[in-house]
Design an enzyme around this catalytic site. Sequence first.
Site, short mmCIF file in Angstrom:
data_model
loop_
_atom_site.label_atom_id
_atom_site.label_comp_id
_atom_site.label_asym_id
_atom_site.label_seq_id
_atom_site.Cartn_x
_atom_site.Cartn_y
_atom_site.Cartn_z
N SER A 1 -3.32 6.06 5.78
CA SER A 1 -3.52 4.73 5.17
C SER A 1 -4.23 4.81 3.82
O SER A 1 -4.89 5.80 3.48
CB SER A 1 -4.32 3.82 6.11
OG SER A 1 -3.65 3.70 7.34
N1 SAM Z 1 -5.07 7.17 11.36
C1 SAM Z 1 -4.08 8.01 10.76
C2 SAM Z 1 -4.65 8.93 9.71
O1 SAM Z 1 -5.84 8.84 9.41
O2 SAM Z 1 -3.89 9.76 9.21
C3 SAM Z 1 -2.90 7.24 10.19
C4 SAM Z 1 -2.12 6.60 11.25
S1 SAM Z 1 -0.49 6.17 10.86
C5 SAM Z 1 -0.71 4.80 9.81
C6 SAM Z 1 -0.04 5.48 12.44
C7 SAM Z 1 0.08 6.51 13.54
O3 SAM Z 1 0.24 5.81 14.78
C8 SAM Z 1 1.32 7.39 13.41
O4 SAM Z 1 0.93 8.73 13.40
C9 SAM Z 1 2.15 7.05 14.64
O5 SAM Z 1 2.87 8.13 15.17
C10 SAM Z 1 1.07 6.60 15.60
N2 SAM Z 1 1.52 5.78 16.72
C11 SAM Z 1 2.48 4.82 16.77
N3 SAM Z 1 2.58 4.31 18.00
C12 SAM Z 1 1.66 4.95 18.77
C13 SAM Z 1 1.27 4.88 20.14
N4 SAM Z 1 1.82 4.03 21.00
N5 SAM Z 1 0.28 5.68 20.58
C14 SAM Z 1 -0.32 6.56 19.74
N6 SAM Z 1 0.01 6.69 18.43
C15 SAM Z 1 0.97 5.89 17.96
#
Ligand code: SAM
Length: 216
Positions: A63
Amino acid sequence: MKYDREKEVEFLIERELKPNGITDERVLAALYKVKREKFITESLRDRAYGNYPLPIGEGQTISQPYIIGLMTQALEIKSSDKILEIGTGSGYQAAILAELSSVVYTVERIETLSLKARTNLYSQGYNNVIIILGDGTAGLSEYAPYDKIMVTAASPGIPDSLMSQLKNGGKMVIPVGSRFVQDLQLVEKALNGRIYKSSLCGCRFVPLIGKEGWDD
Ligand code: SAM
């Protein structure tokens, strides 16, 4: 030209974050300390401190620093807090949370990202982060309840499991809306269990995919 991390991170904090309301000293110190360049691919290193999201593979993103600052600040994290993060991604946000709290449980659904985050975090000494592979929409009942919950992917609503795993007196930040545009919500659970919601800003996150999120 030689890459000057200190100059880049100072510019980000002084010009982009503070003037836009990210003023909590502990949050700014964590943003200063955690090396964002270590959580992205080498070729993007000179863009590590730009105020925008960056790709981390598998169609996912790390993000924008402003949003990371806003979400982190809104949680008012104490050093004794136990935190649940949904959406480990690169592990960068988990590192910021780990700087401010006692322990961070972080859940990611994509195995390659989870493994990479493990390397990113443990090689930098973030041993108070527990990384779990799975569907974070169900939360992580084994270690519940949590003082704070941060969801870093866009949800159609607030998953019941996450709401029930939040402590009375706890706070959660979560982007809620459609797959393409959301409202970043701060959810506060009072000591008597009453729920209060407020809007922090409009935002655009990748979708939260799972049982209590969006279909794949
Ligand atoms: N917090 C992260 C970072 O600092 O790099 C960025 C997160 S990214 C915007 C969103 C993440 O949520 C992705 O890696 C995606 O695979 C994950 N995601 C989506 N649905 C999910 C779920 N049900 N459970 C766990 N992770 C999930």
